[in-house]
Design a protein around this motif. Structure first.
Motif, PDB file in Angstrom:
ATOM      1  N   ASP A   9       7.083  -4.642  -7.888  1.00  0.00           N
ATOM      2  CA  ASP A   9       6.626  -3.527  -7.069  1.00  0.00           C
ATOM      3  C   ASP A   9       7.391  -2.256  -7.436  1.00  0.00           C
ATOM      4  O   ASP A   9       8.401  -2.303  -8.130  1.00  0.00           O
ATOM      5  CB  ASP A   9       6.849  -3.835  -5.583  1.00  0.00           C
ATOM      6  N   GLY A  10       6.903  -1.128  -6.949  1.00  0.00           N
ATOM      7  CA  GLY A  10       7.608   0.124  -7.202  1.00  0.00           C
ATOM      8  C   GLY A  10       6.673   1.311  -7.200  1.00  0.00           C
ATOM      9  O   GLY A  10       5.469   1.186  -6.958  1.00  0.00           O
ATOM     10  N   TYR A  11       7.258   2.466  -7.475  1.00  0.00           N
ATOM     11  CA  TYR A  11       6.517   3.723  -7.460  1.00  0.00           C
ATOM     12  C   TYR A  11       5.678   3.911  -8.725  1.00  0.00           C
ATOM     13  O   TYR A  11       5.959   3.303  -9.768  1.00  0.00           O
ATOM     14  CB  TYR A  11       7.499   4.888  -7.312  1.00  0.00           C
ATOM     15  N   ASP A 128       1.858  -6.829 -10.603  1.00  0.00           N
ATOM     16  CA  ASP A 128       2.563  -5.616 -10.192  1.00  0.00           C
ATOM     17  C   ASP A 128       1.728  -4.837  -9.198  1.00  0.00           C
ATOM     18  O   ASP A 128       0.506  -4.918  -9.193  1.00  0.00           O
ATOM     19  CB  ASP A 128       2.910  -4.747 -11.406  1.00  0.00           C
ATOM     20  N   GLY A 129       2.427  -4.086  -8.353  1.00  0.00           N
ATOM     21  CA  GLY A 129       1.737  -3.294  -7.350  1.00  0.00           C
ATOM     22  C   GLY A 129       2.712  -2.620  -6.418  1.00  0.00           C
ATOM     23  O   GLY A 129       3.778  -2.172  -6.832  1.00  0.00           O
ATOM     24  N   ARG A 130       2.357  -2.599  -5.126  1.00  0.00           N
ATOM     25  CA  ARG A 130       3.201  -1.937  -4.134  1.00  0.00           C
ATOM     26  C   ARG A 130       3.555  -2.833  -2.959  1.00  0.00           C
ATOM     27  O   ARG A 130       4.472  -2.536  -2.211  1.00  0.00           O
ATOM     28  CB  ARG A 130       2.501  -0.661  -3.631  1.00  0.00           C
ATOM     29  N   ASP A 131       2.826  -3.921  -2.808  1.00  0.00           N
ATOM     30  CA  ASP A 131       3.124  -4.827  -1.699  1.00  0.00           C
ATOM     31  C   ASP A 131       3.081  -6.287  -2.147  1.00  0.00           C
ATOM     32  O   ASP A 131       2.875  -7.187  -1.333  1.00  0.00           O
ATOM     33  CB  ASP A 131       2.127  -4.606  -0.552  1.00  0.00           C
ATOM     34  N   ILE A 132       3.294  -6.513  -3.422  1.00  0.00           N
ATOM     35  CA  ILE A 132       3.179  -7.880  -3.955  1.00  0.00           C
ATOM     36  C   ILE A 132       4.281  -8.784  -3.400  1.00  0.00           C
ATOM     37  O   ILE A 132       4.032  -9.892  -2.940  1.00  0.00           O
ATOM     38  CB  ILE A 132       3.209  -7.892  -5.497  1.00  0.00           C
ATOM     39  N   GLY A 133       5.521  -8.302  -3.449  1.00  0.00           N
ATOM     40  CA  GLY A 133       6.638  -9.119  -2.979  1.00  0.00           C
ATOM     41  C   GLY A 133       6.813  -9.147  -1.481  1.00  0.00           C
ATOM     42  O   GLY A 133       7.494 -10.024  -0.943  1.00  0.00           O
ATOM     43  N   THR A 134       6.202  -8.198  -0.778  1.00  0.00           N
ATOM     44  CA  THR A 134       6.350  -8.132   0.677  1.00  0.00           C
ATOM     45  C   THR A 134       5.173  -8.721   1.429  1.00  0.00           C
ATOM     46  O   THR A 134       5.338  -9.279   2.512  1.00  0.00           O
ATOM     47  CB  THR A 134       6.537  -6.667   1.134  1.00  0.00           C
ATOM     48  N   VAL A 135       3.958  -8.603   0.872  1.00  0.00           N
ATOM     49  CA  VAL A 135       2.763  -9.038   1.592  1.00  0.00           C
ATOM     50  C   VAL A 135       1.962 -10.100   0.846  1.00  0.00           C
ATOM     51  O   VAL A 135       1.653 -11.163   1.388  1.00  0.00           O
ATOM     52  CB  VAL A 135       1.836  -7.829   1.890  1.00  0.00           C
ATOM     53  N   VAL A 144      10.880  -7.953  -8.133  1.00  0.00           N
ATOM     54  CA  VAL A 144      11.536  -6.806  -8.752  1.00  0.00           C
ATOM     55  C   VAL A 144      10.982  -5.544  -8.119  1.00  0.00           C
ATOM     56  O   VAL A 144       9.774  -5.434  -7.883  1.00  0.00           O
ATOM     57  CB  VAL A 144      11.287  -6.778 -10.277  1.00  0.00           C
ATOM     58  N   PHE A 145      11.866  -4.589  -7.838  1.00  0.00           N
ATOM     59  CA  PHE A 145      11.432  -3.298  -7.300  1.00  0.00           C
ATOM     60  C   PHE A 145      11.896  -2.218  -8.271  1.00  0.00           C
ATOM     61  O   PHE A 145      13.092  -2.008  -8.465  1.00  0.00           O
ATOM     62  CB  PHE A 145      12.034  -3.046  -5.912  1.00  0.00           C
ATOM     63  N   MET A 146      10.931  -1.543  -8.912  1.00  0.00           N
ATOM     64  CA  MET A 146      11.238  -0.563  -9.940  1.00  0.00           C
ATOM     65  C   MET A 146      11.208   0.857  -9.380  1.00  0.00           C
ATOM     66  O   MET A 146      10.313   1.223  -8.622  1.00  0.00           O
ATOM     67  CB  MET A 146      10.250  -0.697 -11.106  1.00  0.00           C
ATOM     68  N   ILE A 147      12.208   1.640  -9.783  1.00  0.00           N
ATOM     69  CA  ILE A 147      12.289   3.039  -9.386  1.00  0.00           C
ATOM     70  C   ILE A 147      12.564   3.891 -10.623  1.00  0.00           C
ATOM     71  O   ILE A 147      12.971   3.376 -11.663  1.00  0.00           O
ATOM     72  CB  ILE A 147      13.398   3.287  -8.330  1.00  0.00           C
ATOM     73  N   ALA A 148      12.342   5.205 -10.509  1.00  0.00           N
ATOM     74  CA  ALA A 148      12.659   6.144 -11.591  1.00  0.00           C
ATOM     75  C   ALA A 148      12.579   7.551 -11.008  1.00  0.00           C
ATOM     76  O   ALA A 148      11.915   7.779  -9.983  1.00  0.00           O
ATOM     77  CB  ALA A 148      11.698   5.996 -12.768  1.00  0.00           C
TER      78      ALA A 148
END
Length: 224
Positions: A9-11, A128-135, A144-148
């Motif tokens: 997940d991540g931005y 990959d997405g935005r709520d894969i690991g949470t929902v 994994v939560f990716m940021i930049a």
């Protein structure tokens, strides 16, 4: 080694999709791009002039929508909307401008989550997405939560659009990302947030090979 689900997940613009694709290929896993599914839904709504503020119209539009993946021999994949390849169309700025609005609709998210869980029932996938690991897959073997940094993400997205033949000013891309960040993190339904047990990876100054290597190392530790 046991099979696991890898949730990334991540931005937007952190390199989630390209990293997830490479990780999946390296592990001989199936890669599933959840973001492209929401983009396909957005394209479908735009093409059918669906009023996303009208629940009945949204419901009927979803009933007429079929989203599938076609997996090529080289390991790449393309998304199809009602039998048509829309891999290029879903990456347009018009879709980017609307995808967060469509993604926050409860009925759309429930529709997609059900479909995604069905795809991952046999594990051995990277999504990959935005709520894969949470929902979608809170039980994923690796999260994994990716940021930049925003400027770096905007430059990456601009190059991605240019590679597809679409020239967009950097300021416009940056504004689009800022708006999407706000919508993704602020929505009530499945907001973008880091799972408590996710590993954070900042890709701002990492080489692509480095971020892939980090995730592969983590995955192999959890597959034992």
């Amino acid at each position: 080694m046991r099979k696991i689900i890898i949730a990334i997940d991540g931005y937007s613009g952190c390199g989630k999709s390209s990293t997830a694709k490479t990780v999946a290929k390296s592990l001989n896993y199936t890669y599933l791009d959840s973001g492209s599914m929401y983009r396909a839904a957005t394209l479908h709504f735009l093409n059918h002039y669906t009023n996303i503020n009208n629940p009945k119209e949204v419901h009927h539009s979803l009933e007429d929508m079929d989203v599938t993946f076609h997996f090529n021999e080289d390991g790449s994949q393309e998304i199809f909307l009602n039998g048509l390849n829309v891999e290029k169309e879903i990456r347009s700025m018009e879709v980017s401008d609307w995808v967060s609005e469509v993604s926050k609709l409860q009925e759309v998210r429930e529709f997609m989550v059900q479909k995604q869980r069905k795809m991952g029932k046999n594990k051995a996938i990277v999504m990959d997405g935005r709520d894969i690991g949470t929902v979608v897959f809170p039980e994923a073997g690796l999260k994994v939560f990716m940021i930049a940094e925003l400027e770096i993400r905007a430059s990456r997205r601009q190059k991605e659009l240019l590679d597809k033949g679409e020239l967009v000013a950097l300021d416009k891309v940056k504004k689009n990302l800022e708006e999407r960040d706000a919508k993704d993190t602020g929505r009530k339904m499945s907001p973008l947030k880091q799972a408590d047990d996710a590993v954070v990876i900042d890709t701002s100054f990492l080489q692509f090979e480095e971020q892939v290597s980090k995730i592969l190392k983590l995955a192999k530790q959890r597959m034992i």
